[in-house]
Design a protein around this motif. Structure first.
Motif, PDB file in Angstrom:
ATOM      1  N   ALA A  85     -25.277 -10.907  -8.942  1.00 58.09           N
ATOM      2  CA  ALA A  85     -26.707 -10.968  -8.638  1.00 58.09           C
ATOM      3  C   ALA A  85     -27.044 -12.145  -7.728  1.00 58.09           C
ATOM      4  O   ALA A  85     -28.158 -12.242  -7.217  1.00 58.09           O
ATOM      5  N   ASP A  86     -26.048 -13.044  -7.506  1.00 59.10           N
ATOM      6  CA  ASP A  86     -26.267 -14.210  -6.648  1.00 59.10           C
ATOM      7  C   ASP A  86     -25.960 -13.926  -5.186  1.00 59.10           C
ATOM      8  O   ASP A  86     -25.973 -14.826  -4.351  1.00 59.10           O
ATOM      9  N   GLY A  87     -25.646 -12.674  -4.857  1.00 54.82           N
ATOM     10  CA  GLY A  87     -25.400 -12.315  -3.457  1.00 54.82           C
ATOM     11  C   GLY A  87     -23.946 -12.375  -3.028  1.00 54.82           C
ATOM     12  O   GLY A  87     -23.647 -12.230  -1.844  1.00 54.82           O
ATOM     13  N   THR A  88     -23.012 -12.562  -3.968  1.00 57.54           N
ATOM     14  CA  THR A  88     -21.598 -12.683  -3.608  1.00 57.54           C
ATOM     15  C   THR A  88     -20.853 -11.350  -3.674  1.00 57.54           C
ATOM     16  O   THR A  88     -19.623 -11.319  -3.558  1.00 57.54           O
ATOM     17  N   TYR A  89     -21.564 -10.258  -3.846  1.00 59.09           N
ATOM     18  CA  TYR A  89     -20.917  -8.964  -4.048  1.00 59.09           C
ATOM     19  C   TYR A  89     -20.070  -8.541  -2.845  1.00 59.09           C
ATOM     20  O   TYR A  89     -19.063  -7.860  -3.001  1.00 59.09           O
ATOM     21  N   GLY A  90     -20.460  -8.953  -1.662  1.00 59.79           N
ATOM     22  CA  GLY A  90     -19.727  -8.563  -0.457  1.00 59.79           C
ATOM     23  C   GLY A  90     -18.271  -9.005  -0.465  1.00 59.79           C
ATOM     24  O   GLY A  90     -17.433  -8.406   0.202  1.00 59.79           O
ATOM     25  N   ALA A  91     -17.970 -10.056  -1.235  1.00 54.73           N
ATOM     26  CA  ALA A  91     -16.597 -10.572  -1.275  1.00 54.73           C
ATOM     27  C   ALA A  91     -15.878 -10.200  -2.557  1.00 54.73           C
ATOM     28  O   ALA A  91     -14.748 -10.645  -2.784  1.00 54.73           O
ATOM     29  N   ALA A  92     -16.498  -9.361  -3.391  1.00 48.90           N
ATOM     30  CA  ALA A  92     -15.942  -9.081  -4.716  1.00 48.90           C
ATOM     31  C   ALA A  92     -14.585  -8.399  -4.660  1.00 48.90           C
ATOM     32  O   ALA A  92     -13.777  -8.540  -5.579  1.00 48.90           O
ATOM     33  N   TYR A  93     -14.311  -7.647  -3.601  1.00 45.35           N
ATOM     34  CA  TYR A  93     -13.052  -6.899  -3.505  1.00 45.35           C
ATOM     35  C   TYR A  93     -12.049  -7.551  -2.561  1.00 45.35           C
ATOM     36  O   TYR A  93     -11.008  -6.957  -2.265  1.00 45.35           O
ATOM     37  N   ASP A  94     -12.311  -8.754  -2.109  1.00 45.08           N
ATOM     38  CA  ASP A  94     -11.394  -9.414  -1.178  1.00 45.08           C
ATOM     39  C   ASP A  94      -9.996  -9.587  -1.776  1.00 45.08           C
ATOM     40  O   ASP A  94      -8.979  -9.300  -1.130  1.00 45.08           O
ATOM     41  N   THR A  95      -9.933 -10.066  -3.016  1.00 43.47           N
ATOM     42  CA  THR A  95      -8.636 -10.309  -3.651  1.00 43.47           C
ATOM     43  C   THR A  95      -7.881  -9.001  -3.866  1.00 43.47           C
ATOM     44  O   THR A  95      -6.673  -8.906  -3.596  1.00 43.47           O
ATOM     45  N   ALA A  96      -8.585  -7.980  -4.335  1.00 43.19           N
ATOM     46  CA  ALA A  96      -7.944  -6.686  -4.570  1.00 43.19           C
ATOM     47  C   ALA A  96      -7.459  -6.076  -3.266  1.00 43.19           C
ATOM     48  O   ALA A  96      -6.355  -5.502  -3.198  1.00 43.19           O
ATOM     49  N   ARG A  97      -8.256  -6.207  -2.218  1.00 44.29           N
ATOM     50  CA  ARG A  97      -7.877  -5.646  -0.929  1.00 44.29           C
ATOM     51  C   ARG A  97      -6.631  -6.355  -0.389  1.00 44.29           C
ATOM     52  O   ARG A  97      -5.710  -5.708   0.145  1.00 44.29           O
ATOM     53  N   ALA A  98      -6.575  -7.666  -0.556  1.00 40.82           N
ATOM     54  CA  ALA A  98      -5.415  -8.429  -0.088  1.00 40.82           C
ATOM     55  C   ALA A  98      -4.166  -8.062  -0.888  1.00 40.82           C
ATOM     56  O   ALA A  98      -3.061  -7.985  -0.337  1.00 40.82           O
ATOM     57  N   ARG A  99      -4.344  -7.834  -2.184  1.00 36.68           N
ATOM     58  CA  ARG A  99      -3.183  -7.463  -3.015  1.00 36.68           C
ATOM     59  C   ARG A  99      -2.620  -6.109  -2.592  1.00 36.68           C
ATOM     60  O   ARG A  99      -1.399  -5.934  -2.479  1.00 36.68           O
ATOM     61  N   VAL A 100      -3.505  -5.143  -2.352  1.00 36.85           N
ATOM     62  CA  VAL A 100      -3.050  -3.823  -1.916  1.00 36.85           C
ATOM     63  C   VAL A 100      -2.336  -3.931  -0.570  1.00 36.85           C
ATOM     64  O   VAL A 100      -1.285  -3.308  -0.353  1.00 36.85           O
ATOM     65  N   ALA A 101      -2.897  -4.729   0.339  1.00 39.64           N
ATOM     66  CA  ALA A 101      -2.269  -4.906   1.649  1.00 39.64           C
ATOM     67  C   ALA A 101      -0.869  -5.500   1.519  1.00 39.64           C
ATOM     68  O   ALA A 101       0.074  -5.082   2.195  1.00 39.64           O
ATOM     69  N   ALA A 102      -0.706  -6.491   0.628  1.00 43.21           N
ATOM     70  CA  ALA A 102       0.599  -7.119   0.438  1.00 43.21           C
ATOM     71  C   ALA A 102       1.603  -6.125  -0.150  1.00 43.21           C
ATOM     72  O   ALA A 102       2.778  -6.098   0.243  1.00 43.21           O
ATOM     73  N   LEU A 103       1.140  -5.290  -1.081  1.00 42.96           N
ATOM     74  CA  LEU A 103       2.024  -4.287  -1.677  1.00 42.96           C
ATOM     75  C   LEU A 103       2.451  -3.244  -0.647  1.00 42.96           C
ATOM     76  O   LEU A 103       3.601  -2.801  -0.631  1.00 42.96           O
ATOM     77  N   LEU A 104       1.528  -2.867   0.223  1.00 46.11           N
ATOM     78  CA  LEU A 104       1.851  -1.889   1.256  1.00 46.11           C
ATOM     79  C   LEU A 104       2.850  -2.448   2.273  1.00 46.11           C
ATOM     80  O   LEU A 104       3.638  -1.700   2.858  1.00 46.11           O
ATOM     81  N   ALA A 105       2.822  -3.761   2.455  1.00 47.69           N
ATOM     82  CA  ALA A 105       3.666  -4.380   3.480  1.00 47.69           C
ATOM     83  C   ALA A 105       5.107  -4.573   3.027  1.00 47.69           C
ATOM     84  O   ALA A 105       6.010  -4.710   3.857  1.00 47.69           O
ATOM     85  N   GLY A 106       5.323  -4.598   1.722  1.00 48.54           N
ATOM     86  CA  GLY A 106       6.671  -4.901   1.243  1.00 48.54           C
ATOM     87  C   GLY A 106       7.273  -3.766   0.447  1.00 48.54           C
ATOM     88  O   GLY A 106       6.612  -2.774   0.156  1.00 48.54           O
ATOM     89  N   PRO A 107       8.525  -3.886   0.081  1.00 46.33           N
ATOM     90  CA  PRO A 107       9.154  -2.862  -0.764  1.00 46.33           C
ATOM     91  C   PRO A 107       8.513  -2.862  -2.155  1.00 46.33           C
ATOM     92  O   PRO A 107       8.296  -3.926  -2.748  1.00 46.33           O
ATOM     93  N   LEU A 108       8.220  -1.687  -2.662  1.00 44.73           N
ATOM     94  CA  LEU A 108       7.588  -1.575  -3.965  1.00 44.73           C
ATOM     95  C   LEU A 108       8.633  -1.445  -5.061  1.00 44.73           C
ATOM     96  O   LEU A 108       9.571  -0.655  -4.937  1.00 44.73           O
ATOM     97  N   PRO A 109       8.488  -2.202  -6.140  1.00 42.62           N
ATOM     98  CA  PRO A 109       9.444  -2.065  -7.247  1.00 42.62           C
ATOM     99  C   PRO A 109       9.212  -0.751  -7.982  1.00 42.62           C
ATOM    100  O   PRO A 109       8.179  -0.095  -7.824  1.00 42.62           O
ATOM    101  N   ARG A 110      10.139  -0.360  -8.808  1.00 42.15           N
ATOM    102  CA  ARG A 110       9.983   0.836  -9.624  1.00 42.15           C
ATOM    103  C   ARG A 110       8.845   0.606 -10.618  1.00 42.15           C
ATOM    104  O   ARG A 110       8.684  -0.490 -11.155  1.00 42.15           O
ATOM    105  N   LEU A 111       8.030   1.625 -10.844  1.00 39.33           N
ATOM    106  CA  LEU A 111       6.942   1.515 -11.809  1.00 39.33           C
ATOM    107  C   LEU A 111       7.520   1.209 -13.195  1.00 39.33           C
ATOM    108  O   LEU A 111       8.462   1.875 -13.645  1.00 39.33           O
TER     109      LEU A 111
END
Length: 468
Positions: free
Chosen positions: A368-394
């Motif tokens: 509610a303080d106006g920070t919602y625009g950055a709420a998914y930054d960490t998740a987006r960066a994590r997905v990008a890092a996973l896509l860039a490297g070899p994925l381990p077995r689930l």
């Protein structure tokens, strides 16, 4: 559901010349989870305005995006009307198709998705994780899951059933801390827990308008559960309308009788409203539709524990959590302890408008303080890092070795064996030819209709008869 192509897609970012599209599949099992899953896919694949303005490299949003919508067939599979009411999610309702669990796994095997968002109940998430692991693909998709709203029950059960996904989204700082504690407490890897926020928050901040005074009660399908409690809440809402004839009082409903949402509704308010003594006052109405559009004209949101409260708080709309039936884990309103929002109809009738506790708000992900625009930054960066490297077995926490008395039953519900492979008879060979395909779809529609009638109409009646 209308038939559609396998590559139903909607662009979620400006295509970049020469870059292969980021392909995301969303598998959901109810209208609410479809909304959460589709919007989560958009948030994960679209750079926020802050990143666009500062030139921060996201690693994901630079690629064009294709989102495929898949609905897991079951008792809560949304109807076309429910899909339409969900609102804009970036995927046309007519281009979303139903699949069984085994059909979904075959689709992942054949379509080479980059990311899979599992917007499902916990058991289904666990089954799909094991099924995906059993595919043993040379390049598997990044698996993302999470919760559609407030996590107020079955915390350990639901979380451990989601373990094994690459990203387990937490909707708030409060939830992220709880998720870490559960995983670490059983010796499971907690690195997948990623703080974000509810993906469907938005809308303009609340502004009072002269001549407008609208109270909205956000109903829930299964809270409270008893006829007496639901009748009480409806009666108090109607009495509130009668006490304030100049005020518009709306009962916001999730579904029409016979439709299922994330939770089963055996006693629809529509039916109870037909029995209100003296009928409904002229300033009282039942409404459906997109919650965001209803909130556009809301001056006070009242609920027991609906996620709509978080949407309302995000927009700084006065919000009340009812204590009339107690503050109890079974109702979910215990989640709001410390919020400053818990009150009763008696106080609301007298004109009270609760004020939220700012410290509590800061930990709940409503931004509610106006920070919602950055709420998914960490998740987006994590997905990008996973896509860039070899994925381990689930590697889910539950395996035939760690939960031999629990896991096989969960997998069997989705026609998977203990090793994650389809059970004998679960795989239907692909049929060719328009006539055979049309016949198969007709038979499926008839069977689907009979199944829904059984679980939505007949089963509740039998359960109620058994309680007499």
């Amino acid at each position: 559901m209308p038939p559609s192509t396998d590559d139903a897609a909607a662009p979620a970012a400006t295509p970049a010349a020469g870059r292969a599209a980021l392909r995301i599949a969303v598998l959901a099992d109810s209208d609410t989870r479809w909304k959460w899953g589709a919007l989560t896919a958009r948030r994960l694949s679209t750079a926020p305005e802050t990143a666009q303005e500062t030139g921060v490299e996201t690693g994901v949003a630079e690629r064009p995006v294709e989102i495929s919508g898949l609905l897991l067939r079951g008792r809560a599979t949304p109807t076309p009307r429910q899909l339409a009411e969900v609102g804009e999610v970036g995927v046309e309702a007519g281009r979303v198709r139903e699949v069984t669990a085994v059909e979904f796994l075959h689709t992942v095997r054949d379509e080479a998705y980059d990311v899979v968002v599992l917007a499902l109940v916990g058991g289904a998430v666990q089954a799909m994780i094991h099924g995906l692991a059993a595919l043993d693909l040379p390049r598997r998709p990044v698996v993302v899951t999470g919760y559609v709203g407030v996590v107020y029950e079955k915390l350990a059960d639901g979380l451990l059933l989601r373990h094994g996904a690459d990203v387990v989204l937490a909707n708030s700082r409060h939830d992220a801390a709880r998720f870490h504690a559960v995983y670490e407490g059983v010796g499971a890897d907690a690195s997948s827990v990623t703080e974000a926020a509810l993906p469907f928050l938005g809308g303009e901040p609340h502004r009072a308008q002269e001549g407008r005074d609208t109270v909205v009660f956000a109903a829930q399908p299964s809270v409270p559960a008893s006829r007496a409690d639901r009748t009480y809440l409806l009666r108090r809402l109607v009495e509130h309308a009668r006490l304030h004839p100049g005020r518009e009082v709306l009962l916001k409903l999730r579904s029409k009788p016979g439709e299922h949402t994330t939770h089963i509704e055996e006693l629809p308010y529509q039916r109870l409203a037909e029995r209100i003594p003296g009928g409904l006052p002229p300033n009282f109405r039942l409404v459906y539709g997109h919650m965001g559009e209803v909130l556009d004209r809301t001056d006070l949101l009242v609920t027991v524990s609906s996620t709509a409260a978080l949407e309302s708080l995000h927009r700084r709309i006065p919000t009340a959590i009812l204590s009339d039936l107690g503050v109890r884990e079974a109702l979910g309103n215990h989640h709001f302890i410390g919020s400053g929002l818990i009150t009763s109809w008696d106080h609301l009738d007298g004109g009270l408008r609760p004020e939220p506790d700012e410290e509590w708000l800061a930990g709940q992900g409503v931004a509610a303080d106006g920070t919602y625009g950055a709420a998914y930054d960490t998740a987006r960066a994590r997905v990008a890092a996973l896509l860039a490297g070899p994925l381990p077995r689930l590697a889910p926490y539950y395996t035939p070795a760690t939960a031999p008395g629990y896991l096989p039953g969960i997998l069997a519900r989705y026609h998977l064996g203990p090793d994650g492979h389809p059970l004998p008879g679960a795989v239907t060979p692909r049929e060719t030819g328009r006539v055979r395909g049309a016949v198969r779809e007709t038979v499926r529609n008839a069977a689907r209709g009979a199944y829904r009638h059984g679980v939505q109409r007949v089963a509740p009646v039998i359960r109620r008869m058994g309680e007499l």
